[in-house]
Design a protein around this motif. Structure first.
Motif, short mmCIF file in Angstrom:
data_model
loop_
_atom_site.label_atom_id
_atom_site.label_comp_id
_atom_site.label_asym_id
_atom_site.label_seq_id
_atom_site.Cartn_x
_atom_site.Cartn_y
_atom_site.Cartn_z
N UNK A 77 -9.97 9.42 -4.21
CA UNK A 77 -9.57 8.01 -4.24
C UNK A 77 -10.73 7.08 -4.57
N UNK A 78 -11.96 7.52 -4.29
CA UNK A 78 -13.13 6.67 -4.50
C UNK A 78 -13.23 5.57 -3.47
N UNK A 79 -12.57 5.74 -2.31
CA UNK A 79 -12.49 4.64 -1.35
C UNK A 79 -13.73 4.50 -0.47
N UNK A 80 -14.75 5.40 -0.63
CA UNK A 80 -15.95 5.23 0.19
C UNK A 80 -16.69 3.94 -0.13
N UNK A 81 -16.36 3.35 -1.27
CA UNK A 81 -17.01 2.10 -1.67
C UNK A 81 -16.48 0.90 -0.88
N UNK A 82 -15.37 1.07 -0.16
CA UNK A 82 -14.74 -0.06 0.52
C UNK A 82 -14.91 0.06 2.02
N UNK A 83 -15.44 -0.98 2.63
CA UNK A 83 -15.76 -0.94 4.06
C UNK A 83 -14.62 -1.48 4.93
N UNK A 84 -14.20 -2.72 4.68
CA UNK A 84 -13.18 -3.33 5.54
C UNK A 84 -11.78 -2.83 5.19
N UNK A 85 -10.94 -2.77 6.22
CA UNK A 85 -9.60 -2.18 6.08
C UNK A 85 -8.60 -3.01 6.88
N UNK A 86 -7.48 -3.35 6.24
CA UNK A 86 -6.37 -4.02 6.94
C UNK A 86 -5.07 -3.32 6.53
N UNK A 87 -4.37 -2.76 7.50
CA UNK A 87 -3.12 -2.06 7.22
C UNK A 87 -1.98 -2.61 8.07
N UNK B 38 11.82 -0.63 8.32
CA UNK B 38 13.18 -1.02 7.93
C UNK B 38 14.16 -0.43 8.93
N UNK B 39 14.92 -1.30 9.62
CA UNK B 39 15.89 -0.87 10.62
C UNK B 39 15.26 0.09 11.63
N UNK B 40 14.13 -0.34 12.20
CA UNK B 40 13.40 0.41 13.24
C UNK B 40 12.74 1.67 12.72
N UNK B 41 12.84 1.96 11.44
CA UNK B 41 12.26 3.18 10.89
C UNK B 41 11.05 2.83 10.03
N UNK B 42 9.90 3.46 10.31
CA UNK B 42 8.70 3.23 9.49
C UNK B 42 8.91 3.91 8.15
N UNK B 43 8.88 3.12 7.08
CA UNK B 43 9.06 3.69 5.73
C UNK B 43 7.74 3.77 4.98
N UNK B 44 6.69 3.11 5.49
CA UNK B 44 5.41 3.18 4.80
C UNK B 44 4.37 2.30 5.45
N UNK B 45 3.23 2.19 4.74
CA UNK B 45 2.11 1.36 5.21
C UNK B 45 1.53 0.61 4.01
N UNK B 46 1.31 -0.68 4.20
CA UNK B 46 0.70 -1.53 3.16
C UNK B 46 -0.76 -1.78 3.58
N UNK B 47 -1.70 -1.50 2.65
CA UNK B 47 -3.12 -1.55 2.98
C UNK B 47 -3.88 -2.43 1.97
N UNK B 48 -4.84 -3.25 2.47
CA UNK B 48 -5.80 -3.92 1.60
C UNK B 48 -7.20 -3.56 2.09
N UNK B 49 -8.14 -3.45 1.12
CA UNK B 49 -9.52 -3.08 1.44
C UNK B 49 -10.49 -3.94 0.63
N UNK B 50 -11.73 -4.10 1.20
CA UNK B 50 -12.78 -4.83 0.49
C UNK B 50 -14.11 -4.11 0.65
N UNK B 51 -15.02 -4.37 -0.30
CA UNK B 51 -16.33 -3.70 -0.28
C UNK B 51 -17.18 -4.17 0.88
N UNK B 52 -17.29 -5.48 1.07
CA UNK B 52 -18.18 -6.00 2.11
C UNK B 52 -17.55 -5.81 3.49
#
Length: 760
Positions: free
Chosen positions: A102-112, A117-131
């Motif tokens: 993924x090359x994600x070692x370049x990104x430090x901060x993480x927000x997920x 949907x209807x009490x069922x987890x269908x996924x996860x939405x994530x944003x990341x930044x370098x600093x």
């Protein structure tokens, strides 16, 4: 931010498929938040792993390849905790997992944020930044809001992808999908979907000026005659299954085509120089807009009738042949808006189920489907109906569920349900003559709920011992005006004669809520808590008196009439209603019709009536519990709303305790009490109702043999023991499973599956 959110949702809604929708999400969220990365991970329910499905900022080659279990990585942590995770230094977290591709070692901060949907987890939405930085509260709130907004979009897009037979990697695969709507008619069906699309599209008809107005008028008259002829043919085709009053649905179409109605308006527009097709589009569009804006649910349903007529007229104007359909065996008819006419076009013996994206349990189609005994689901707003033609489908009319591309296990389960229903139907002759008596000699009469002519024949075939609920509103709903006393008398007499000498319980007019009259519209913010049932008829004694007189006159020489008062909330309403009934009785006797005063009862369907059972019992001859409405009001759940369908549960401990209270209190006053509604027709629930002491059960004729079979296999003493155990449980799911297990251990499982929630 709200404007940005709205634009993203609109753009995602217009995406052609799941892949495109996810691509839009990650791009737009990344732009809106000014982050370097935005990714979406979706939970694959079969593998139970979160799979990277779209990303802006990570290596594109890792999409579809990188995945993690719920107990792995930060994404798994967000999914299992079902709450956001905001980290300044993601790599320092003990759950951090490194994926080289993924090359994600370049990104430090993480927000997920979890996508639920209807009490069922269908996924996860994530944003990341370098600093290294903590995302602020505003950014976190935006991502959480975005996830909540997109949950339904992703679930729908995912289901649409499943319908197309594509898995997440884009490979061909038939994946099972489930869609939840509103029950229209009980029963189960396994068959092949046949999509009925409109024969012509009015919306794309352009304006066009014509010189030869006479020719256009002639064309339109030819189209009118063609559609009139079609309607008469379809009405005649259903003549053996429906009473004339029920076939009046087709008369509604003919009236709309009349020179004084829609036909006249189109003619006037043509005379201004507009060609016939453009004039038709204009007039139909205006009518549909007016209907769709109305608050009244019944009148909104009429928009589909106008649309259907418009399409049929346009097909004739275009000189296009009607859609040529090949109906397979076990046809499940699917359409955006099913109409009564569509049912009539299916060859006899081919139709096993109906599915309509639009409409409710109150629509004309649902009424006809119940009369014809066809399993039906309405209001399937999430179903991508245009893409299901020719695929295998299961219709569960008990729960309002539809399954597309069902798995082999599910197909076998529902096929067994259908086979059981057929097998039981074959043995009806033997079962019909037998009484409903338990193995230890306890006798309980089984009655039916009726409303349509077709119900009478089915009830008699299934050995009903009386009518526990005759819905008098049905003749009112399919009419264009209040039926006269003479017309009502003829309809009621037909019911009383058909079942004589067995008792027939006729409920006084019960409109309001989800039952409206086109000629007597009721516009309310909250119709279920508004002007309905006895409240309407007491405010309009002229309606009540005419109906009571018709009932009394119809019972002359038969004496098997019982009158039931709906939506009673207090003793004052009973006093008023009894006064009017006695007045009608006096008038009828003065006119020379010698009939005894029939027994009068009240429906217990409002919580207030539960607590007034003793007081009400002293005023009337019998009580009847309306389980559908009582459950709805006790649990504050709209039973027509698919979003809260899981919360509507008549085995909820509060409902069971209320029912037992009513029986105990009524019997203390020496009054019999019956129960009608879906609960009474559930074989498993019927065991508990019998154990509570109900004096009779009233149900849909289709369910009567199943209930009789079940009760003839059980011991009354054992059912009392089972009830005592279940009344101690405070969880409805545990009550369901305990009841099913107990009956299965007695070898009675074959009658449970069709109606028990969440067993299939």
């Amino acid at each position: 931010m709200l404007n940005t959110l709205r634009k993203i949702v609109q753009e995602v809604n217009s995406a052609k498929d799941l892949k495109a929708a996810l691509g839009i999400i990650v791009l737009r969220v990344k732009e809106a938040m000014g982050s370097q990365v935005c990714s979406v991970y979706l939970l694959d329910p079969q593998a139970n792993r979160f799979v990277l499905m779209a990303s802006e900022g990570l290596n594109k080659r890792s999409i579809g390849r990188v995945s993690m279990a719920p107990n792995e990585g930060l994404v798994g942590l967000v999914g299992t905790r079902e709450e956001p995770l905001n980290l300044e230094d993601a790599a320092a977290h003990p759950r951090y997992r490194y994926f080289a591709e993924t090359g994600e070692e370049r990104f430090a901060s993480f927000l997920g944020a979890p996508i639920i949907h209807h009490r069922r987890v269908v996924g996860v939405l994530v944003v990341q930044q370098k600093e290294r930085r903590q995302f602020d509260e505003g950014e976190e709130a935006f991502l959480v809001t975005m996830s909540a907004q997109l949950a339904g979009v992703i679930a729908h897009a995912e289901a649409t992808g499943s319908i197309r037979g594509l898995d997440r990697a884009g490979k061909a695969r038939h994946q099972e999908a489930k869609f939840v709507g509103v029950p229209g008619s009980p029963g189960a069906a396994v068959g092949t979907a046949l999509v009925v699309l409109p024969p012509a599209d009015l919306e794309v008809v352009p304006d066009k000026t014509v010189a030869d107005i006479g020719s256009e008028l002639q064309l339109f008259q030819h189209a009118l005659e063609g559609v009139r002829s079609d309607m008469r043919t379809l009405s005649a085709k259903l003549a053996t299954q429906l009473r004339p009053e029920e076939r009046a649905l087709f008369d509604v179409y003919l009236m709309m085509l009349d020179d004084a109605s829609l036909g006249s308006e189109v003619t006037q527009v043509i005379k201004t120089g507009q060609w016939a097709q453009g004039a038709l589009r204009q007039v139909v569009g205006e009518h549909v807009s007016r209907f769709e804006l109305m608050d009244d649910a019944y009148l909104r349903e009429r928009a589909s009738d106008v649309k259907d007529l418009g399409r049929r007229l346009l097909a004739y104007l275009q000189q296009a042949r009607q859609q040529t359909l090949v109906y397979p065996d076990n046809t499940i008819l699917v359409s955006e808006e099913l109409t009564p006419a569509m049912l009539g076009e299916v060859p006899e013996g081919k139709l096993v189920g109906l599915v309509s994206v639009m409409g409710s349990g109150n629509s004309h189609v649902a009424i006809l489907a119940r009369a014809m005994g066809i399993p039906t689901v309405m209001g399937l707003v999430d179903l991508p109906y245009s893409k299901v033609d020719g695929i295998e489908m299961i219709v569960d009319g008990y729960h309002g569920e539809v399954f597309t591309n069902p798995s082999e296990i599910l197909r076998k389960q529902y096929s067994a349900v259908v086979a059981d229903e057929r097998e039981l139907a074959k043995g009806l002759d033997a079962l019909r003559e037998l009484p409903c008596v338990t193995t230890d000699g306890h006798r309980i009469p089984l009655w039916v709920n009726t409303g349509l002519l077709a119900d009478v024949a089915r009830a008699q075939q299934r050995g009903a011992e009386g009518v526990g609920l005759y819905r008098t509103e049905v003749p009112f709903m399919i009419n264009q005006r209040f039926p006269s006393e003479k017309e009502q008398l003829a309809i009621y007499r037909e019911q009383l004669v058909a079942f004589h000498p067995l008792p027939v319980t006729m409920r006084s007019l019960d409109i309001g809520g989800d039952k409206s009259l086109s000629y007597f519209p009721i516009h309310e913010e909250n119709p279920f808590l508004g002007w309905r049932g006895i409240r309407v008829t007491l405010d309009h004694p002229e309606i009540f008196l005419v109906q009571a007189r018709a009932m009394l006159k119809a019972s002359e020489g038969l004496n098997n009439l019982r009158i039931l008062l709906p939506m009673i909330s207090g003793t004052h309403e009973v006093e008023e209603a009894m006064h009017l009934i006695h007045r009608a009785w006096g008038e009828v006797r003065d006119e020379g019709t010698d009939v005894p005063m029939p027994p009068v009862g009240v429906m217990v369907e409002i919580p207030a009536a539960v607590y007034l059972t003793r007081e009400l019992s002293r005023q009337v001859d019998f009580l009847s519990v309306g389980s559908n409405d009582l459950t709805q009001y006790l649990l504050a759940v709209d039973r027509n709303n698919p979003r809260v369908a899981d919360l509507y549960d008549y085995l909820h401990p509060a409902v069971l305790q209320a029912l037992q209270h009513v029986v105990t209190e009524a019997h203390a006053e020496g009054k019999p009490v019956s129960i009608c509604g879906e609960m009474a027709g559930d074989p498993a629930a019927a065991v508990l109702l019998m154990a509570m002491g109900f004096d009779s059960l009233s149900m849909n004729a289709t369910n009567l043999p199943k209930v009789k079979w079940m009760l003839r296999q059980v011991s009354y003493a054992k059912s009392r023991e089972l009830l005592a155990q279940l009344m101690k449980i405070d969880n409805p799911q545990v009550i369901h499973s305990s009841l099913q297990l107990a009956l299965k251990n007695q070898g009675l499982g074959r009658m449970i599956n069709p109606q028990a929630p969440k067993t299939l």
